[in-house]
Design an enzyme around this catalytic site. Structure first.
Site, PDB file in Angstrom:
ATOM      1  CG  ASP A 173       4.231  -4.205  -5.974  1.00 55.30           C
ATOM      2  OD1 ASP A 173       5.090  -3.545  -5.363  1.00 55.30           O
ATOM      3  OD2 ASP A 173       4.434  -4.748  -7.074  1.00 55.30           O
ATOM      4  CD  GLU A 192       5.511   0.369  -4.728  1.00 51.64           C
ATOM      5  OE1 GLU A 192       6.737   0.546  -4.831  1.00 51.64           O
ATOM      6  OE2 GLU A 192       4.899  -0.473  -5.405  1.00 51.64           O
ATOM      7  CG  ASN A 227      16.182 -21.253   8.107  1.00 55.32           C
ATOM      8  OD1 ASN A 227      15.156 -21.887   8.315  1.00 55.32           O
ATOM      9  ND2 ASN A 227      17.146 -21.705   7.306  1.00 55.32           N
ATOM     10  CG  HIS A 283      10.902  -3.938  -0.468  1.00 52.57           C
ATOM     11  ND1 HIS A 283       9.910  -3.225   0.169  1.00 52.57           N
ATOM     12  CD2 HIS A 283      10.378  -4.302  -1.670  1.00 52.57           C
ATOM     13  CE1 HIS A 283       8.844  -3.168  -0.598  1.00 52.57           C
ATOM     14  NE2 HIS A 283       9.098  -3.814  -1.730  1.00 52.57           N
ATOM     15  CG  ASP A 284      10.561  -1.106  -3.615  1.00 54.62           C
ATOM     16  OD1 ASP A 284      11.180  -1.978  -4.236  1.00 54.62           O
ATOM     17  OD2 ASP A 284       9.326  -1.136  -3.457  1.00 54.62           O
ATOM     18  N   GLY A 295      16.865 -19.041   3.394  1.00 49.90           N
ATOM     19  CA  GLY A 295      16.065 -19.907   4.244  1.00 49.90           C
ATOM     20  C   GLY A 295      15.091 -19.236   5.180  1.00 49.90           C
TER      21      GLY A 295
END
Length: 462
Positions: free
Chosen positions: A346, A375, A156, A441-442, A182
Site C-alpha cells: 500500500d 501500489e 458473512n 476499492h480505490d 460481518g
C-alpha cells in the site's frame, strides 16, 4: 531524419536480459520517420590487427507505435556474455547514421560503411550478462486471474464473530469507515468452489490485520488477524484450501503508515520525545497534536506526517533500522507461518527505495517466487529494476480502458497508443505480470462510470 526523437538507454527497459543468455534491445524513433534499423554488435575484447571486430548485424523489427513514436526491438546473444552494440538507422530517403554511446555519426549513404566506427567508446555496452541482476518475474503470475476481496464486505460465514452493531446486508447503502456488515474469512472459505468455477486462481485480500475500521488500513497490530474476521487458524485454513484448489493468496501490507490505536503511536502520545518509538515516525515537534475538523479527516495543524492528511494514520519512518526490522519481521512471518504467495504494498511510492530493496531480499530469501506488487498509480520504472517489485497496480491501463469503453472520451487508436506507451515503459517480463484492473476499492466501479451511457452498459451485459 528526426534525431531528437531517437532514444536508447543501456541497462534499462531499452536493454535488458530477458533470459540468462538473451539480451533484448529496444530503440525509439519518431513515428513514420525511419525505414530500417540494424544492430551491429560484438565482443568488446575481440580485436584483430588493432581493429575491433563485429560479429553480428541484426535487423530490428518494428513493434509498438504511439501517437508520436515508433519502437523497434531485437534479441541478441553473446558466447562470452558481453557485448558492444550500436544502431544503424536509415530513413525513407536512404540516409543512414550510426547511433551509439557517444551520440550520432554520419555513414556513407551509398554503402552504409561502418568501418570508421570501430572505436570501442563509440558503442553502447552490456559489460557482462549478470544473471543475479536479471529481472525475474514469478512464472505463476503470468497465468493468474486475480479476484480482489474487501473482506468486511464479501460474505458473512460466521455470525459469532460479528461486530456488536452489524448492519443488515442490502444494496444502496453508503457506509462510513465505521459501518460493519460481518464479512469474514469463513465467508471467503465457503466461496472457494465458486472462484474455481469462475476461473479465478488468485485472491487479493485488502488488510485483514487488527484495526478499528472496516477497511483496516489503520493497522493496530500486524501480527494478529482482526477478531471480526476470524482467527489465525481460519486464515491458515483459507490458504491451505485455496492452495489445494490451485488458488494463490496475496495480502495487503500497509507499511507507509500505522493506525493511531497502535501501541507504538499510543506510547508516543503518552511519553512524547522520551518514547522509545519517538523516532519511528515523522514528527516535527513534541507533544504530538492535531485539531479535529468537522469532517474529522483533514487537519492543517497536525505536527506529524500522516497518510493523505488523515491524522489517524501517522507515517512510519522506514529509514529507521528498528522500523525496517519490525516491518520485515511482519512480512516474513506471514510467509513462513501461513505460506502466502504475495504482498500488495500500500502507498508504495511514499516509502523509500532502500527499505523496499531490503524487503525484497528478505521475502524472496524465504519464497523466491513470491509476488511483490506495489501500489503506484504513475510510471514506476525506478521500482521495477528487479531489486524491488515484481509489478505495480496498472492504473494507467485502467485509465485508458475506462476513458475509451466507459467514458467514450478517446478514440480506439488513442487507447491503443496509450496502452503501447505504457508497455514500453517496462521490460517484457514486467509487463507479463502486471496487475491489470478495471476498478478497485480505490477507484469507481467501471459500470458506475459507464452508467451514463446505457448503450455501453448494454454491451457489457450482452
Amino acid at each position: 531524419m528526426n534525431k531528437a526523437a531517437i532514444y536508447h538507454r543501456p541497462e534499462s527497459e531499452y536493454a535488458y536480459l530477458y533470459t540468462a543468455d538473451e539480451l533484448r534491445l529496444r530503440i525509439r524513433t519518431a513515428k513514420n520517420d525511419i525505414q530500417s534499423i540494424s544492430v551491429i554488435a560484438g565482443d568488446p575484447y575481440n580485436w584483430q590487427n588493432g581493429t575491433w571486430q563485429k560479429s553480428a548485424n541484426v535487423v530490428m523489427k518494428k513493434t509498438l507505435v504511439t501517437e508520436t513514436h515508433q519502437y523497434w526491438q531485437a534479441s541478441l546473444t553473446a558466447p562470452f556474455n558481453r557485448l558492444n552494440y550500436g544502431f544503424i538507422l536509415t530513413d525513407s530517403l536512404g540516409d543512414s547514421i550510426f547511433y551509439g554511446d557517444q551520440g550520432f555519426e554520419t555513414l556513407t549513404s551509398s554503402s552504409n560503411d561502418d568501418s570508421g566506427l570501430m572505436g570501442a567508446n563509440n558503442y553502447f555496452k552490456m559489460p557482462y550478462f549478470q544473471e543475479i541482476d536479471r529481472f525475474k518475474a514469478p512464472e505463476w503470475v503470468k497465468k493468474t486471474v486475480w479476484y480482489q476481496i474487501f473482506p468486511e464486505r464479501f460474505a458473512n460465514g460466521d455470525t459469532s464473530n460479528d461486530p456488536s452493531e452489524t448492519l443488515p446486508w442490502r444494496s444502496g447503502d453508503h457506509p462510513t469507515a465505521e459501518s460493519f456488515y460481518g464479512g469474514d474469512l469463513q465467508g471467503i472459505i465457503k466461496h472457494l468452489d465458486h472462484f474455481s468455477q469462475l476461473g479465478i486462481n488468485g485472491l487479493y485480500l485488502t488488510p485483514i490485520f487488527k484495526a478499528p475500521t472496516n477497511h483496516k488500513y489503520d493497522t493496530q497490530d500486524y501480527f494478529e488477524i482482526d477478531p471480526h474476521f476470524g482467527t489465525k487458524e481460519d486464515f491458515k485454513l483459507l490458504v491451505e484450501k485455496a492452495h489445494a484448489a490451485g488458488i494463490r493468496v496475496m495480502l495487503d501490507a500497509v507499511f507507509n503508515h500505522i493506525g493511531d490505536q497502535s501501541p507504538q503511536w499510543q506510547d508516543v502520545i503518552a511519553n512524547g520525545r522520551q518514547s522509545k518509538y519517538a523516532d519511528w515516525f515523522h514528527i516535527r515537534d513534541f507533544p504530538v497534536r492535531y485539531t479535529p475538523t468537522d469532517n474529522f479527516e483533514y487537519t492543517a495543524d497536525a505536527n506529524y506526517d500522516t497518510f493523505a492528511f488523515t491524522p489517524h494514520m501517522p507515517k512510519l519512518n522506514t529509514a529507521n533500522p528498528e522500523v525496517q526490522d519490525y516491518l520485515i519481521d511482519i512480512a516474513t512471518y506471514w510467509i513462513k507461518e501461513f505460506d502466502i504467495d504475495g504482498w500488495r504494498l500500500d502507498v508504495a511510492n511514499e516509502v523509500d527505495h532502500h527499505f523496499w530493496k531490503k524487503f525484497r531480499a528478505a521475502t524472496t530469501a524465504i519464497k523466491p517466487d513470491i509476488y511483490i506488487l506495489g501500489e503506484i498509480w504513475t510510471s514506476a520504472q525506478s521500482w521495477l529494476q528487479g531489486d524491488e517489485f515484481s509489478a505495480v497496480m496498472n492504473y494507467a491501463f485502467t485509465g485508458s480502458i475506462v476513458d475509451f469503453f466507459a467514458k467514450q472520451q478517446i478514440s480506439p487508436s488513442q487507447m491503443v497508443h496509450k496502452l503501447n506507451a505504457q508497455l514500453m515503459l517496462n521490460r517484457d517480463q514486467t509487463n507479463q505480470v502486471m496487475f491489470n484492473l478495471l476498478d478497485s476499492h480505490d477507484a469507481p466501479r467501471i459500470l458506475t462510470v459507464a452508467n451514463n451511457n446505457k448503450a455501453i452498459v448494454k454491451q457489457m451485459y450482452t
